[in-house]
Enzyme design. Structure first.
Site, PDB file in Angstrom:
ATOM      1  N   THR A 209       0.839  -1.203   0.000  1.00 34.44           N
ATOM      2  CA  THR A 209       0.000   0.000   0.000  1.00 34.44           C
ATOM      3  C   THR A 209       0.871   1.250   0.000  1.00 34.44           C
ATOM      4  OG1 THR A 209      -1.736  -1.138   1.179  1.00 34.44           O
ATOM      5  CG2 THR A 209      -1.609   1.223   1.551  1.00 34.44           C
ATOM      6  N   GLY A 239     -10.534  -2.866   3.042  1.00 34.56           N
ATOM      7  CA  GLY A 239      -9.554  -2.818   4.136  1.00 34.56           C
ATOM      8  C   GLY A 239      -9.651  -1.530   4.931  1.00 34.56           C
ATOM      9  N   ASP A 240      -8.571  -1.222   5.621  1.00 35.53           N
ATOM     10  CA  ASP A 240      -8.550  -0.040   6.493  1.00 35.53           C
ATOM     11  C   ASP A 240      -8.287   1.268   5.751  1.00 35.53           C
ATOM     12  OD1 ASP A 240      -5.967  -1.212   5.976  1.00 35.53           O
ATOM     13  OD2 ASP A 240      -5.123   0.246   7.360  1.00 35.53           O
ATOM     14  N   THR A 260      -0.427   1.029   6.968  1.00 34.79           N
ATOM     15  CA  THR A 260      -0.285  -0.075   6.028  1.00 34.79           C
ATOM     16  C   THR A 260      -0.118  -1.361   6.812  1.00 34.79           C
ATOM     17  OG1 THR A 260       1.121  -1.095   4.351  1.00 34.79           O
ATOM     18  CG2 THR A 260       2.217   0.430   5.847  1.00 34.79           C
ATOM     19  N   TRP A 262      -2.043  -5.399   7.825  1.00 34.18           N
ATOM     20  CA  TRP A 262      -3.191  -6.288   7.780  1.00 34.18           C
ATOM     21  C   TRP A 262      -4.444  -5.506   8.190  1.00 34.18           C
ATOM     22  CZ3 TRP A 262      -2.718 -11.953   9.835  1.00 34.18           C
ATOM     23  CH2 TRP A 262      -3.858 -12.663   9.449  1.00 34.18           C
TER      24      TRP A 262
HETATM   25  N1  ASP Z   1      -3.864  -2.205   4.744  1.00 32.60           N
HETATM   26  C1  ASP Z   1      -4.110  -2.703   3.431  1.00 32.60           C
HETATM   27  C2  ASP Z   1      -5.388  -3.485   3.438  1.00 32.60           C
HETATM   28  O1  ASP Z   1      -5.612  -4.237   4.360  1.00 32.60           O
HETATM   29  C3  ASP Z   1      -3.023  -3.559   2.898  1.00 32.60           C
HETATM   30  C4  ASP Z   1      -1.660  -2.974   3.011  1.00 32.60           C
HETATM   31  O2  ASP Z   1      -1.410  -2.031   3.741  1.00 32.60           O
HETATM   32  O3  ASP Z   1      -0.790  -3.434   2.312  1.00 32.60           O
HETATM   33  O4  ASP Z   1      -6.144  -3.373   2.518  1.00 32.60           O
END
Ligand code: ASP
Length: 341
Positions: A209, A239-240, A260, A262
């Site tokens: 990300t 996602g977040d 960035t 999980w």
């Molecule tokens: N946080 C992002 C998600 O869960 C993924 C990432 O940061 O790579 O969509």
């Protein structure tokens, strides 16, 4: 006379010491994702390409700030560079869903007005960060998803591409590997939640990300995040990154934050807003607040990192993974870029 000279020398050294002890003032911080990024797995060419891309992105945003443009302009310009570069999991280079599609998420927030915009699950917008900004500035809403968000971006005059534009071999191979590992792992551990969701942990291809926080000459902060999400995610998973307060948040009174990692853990811990709240209500520094929020993610079994910048130009870039593509630039244009721990 000699005494006077000595005194002058003493005063000068004391002053020099004080200046060097003072915090550097940063005007921009960026990340290009956290994950299992190990030097031994990285070719010198690839490492150089990442460093060049991060440097290019920092320069693009810094040019905006130097020209007296807003922090929002700087965030957008910086993230465009990263979204257009296939090395990162955002825009071109986005990872694939389990069904082999690219569903992109992005958010932007203005620290001065607390206005925010985000898009999720979009499939045709070349630069989702601009769509997030359009939602913030050209609609009365904060978040738009799926086909509606794609339509809105088109009507706002943003560049629309065929979904095939987002296809890259590296990400496609990443999906195939994740699917393969998932089925192997599901047999081995009887399908733990984690393996059902994203395959086993510790894989580089899950993260990547991009995010940016900028501080402009007027003293305003802005933060933005853009992502393809996580490899092998289920259709419609968000996602977040596009959730204001989870992966992205910004307030001039506290800090701008982009996360960035999980995503599910960042959503459940409302990480970005928690950092802002710890600063606002507990008087913690940006580094202290970020550490607390990230430690909580880690304790719950999540991994990742974040970048945060406060209104005084103090920044922090913690992560609990092996590496995080990251960089920062000071008010006088000094660039710092790193990848590993
Ligand atoms: N946080 C992002 C998600 O869960 C993924 C990432 O940061 O790579 O969509």
């Amino acid at each position: 006379m000699k005494r006077l000279k000595l005194l002058a020398l003493f005063l000068f050294s004391a002053l020099a010491l004080q200046v060097s002890a003072q915090q550097k003032k940063y005007v921009m911080v960026i990340h290009g994702g956290a994950g299992t990024i190990l030097k031994r797995n990285m070719s010198p060419e690839k490492e150089a390409a990442y460093i060049a891309a991060l440097t290019k992105a920092l320069n693009a945003g810094y040019a905006e700030i130097k020209a007296g443009k807003s922090s929002l302009d700087a965030v957008e310009a910086t993230i465009h560079v990263l979204e257009n570069d296939p090395h990162f999991n955002a825009g071109k280079g986005a990872v694939f869903t389990h069904d082999g599609k690219n569903e992109l998420d992005a958010a932007i927030m203005d620290g001065k007005t607390l206005m925010a915009g985000s898009v999720a699950g979009v499939t045709t917008i070349k630069n989702p960060i601009s769509a997030a900004r359009a939602v913030m500035e050209k609609s009365e809403h904060v978040m738009m998803v799926g086909a509606g968000a794609d339509q809105f971006a088109k009507e706002a005059g943003l560049e629309i591409v065929d979904p095939k534009y987002f296809w890259t071999k590296e990400r496609w191979d990443g999906l195939q590997q994740a699917i393969k590992e998932d089925s192997t792992k599901a047999v081995l551990d009887h399908g733990s939640k984690k393996s059902e969701l994203f395959g086993s942990k510790n894989h580089d291809y899950k993260f990547g990300t991009v995010g940016c926080v900028a501080l402009d000459k007027a003293g305003n902060l802005a933060a933005g995040t853009s992502t393809g999400g996580m490899t092998n995610k289920k259709y419609g998973r968000v996602g977040d990154a596009p959730i204001i307060g989870a992966g992205t948040y910004c307030n001039n009174e506290t800090a701008g934050i982009s996360c960035t990692g999980w995503g599910e853990f960042y959503v459940r811990n409302v990480v970005a807003k928690t950092i802002s709240d710890l600063m606002e209500y507990k008087g913690l520094s940006v580094a202290e607040a970020s550490k607390i929020a990230l430690d909580k993610v880690g304790k719950m079994g999540g991994d990742g990192g974040l970048i945060a910048l406060d209104k005084k130009g103090n920044m922090t870039m913690p992560f609990n993974t092996e590496g995080m593509y990251r960089g920062a630039i000071t008010a006088d244009g000094k660039i710092e870029v790193s990848i590993y721990k």
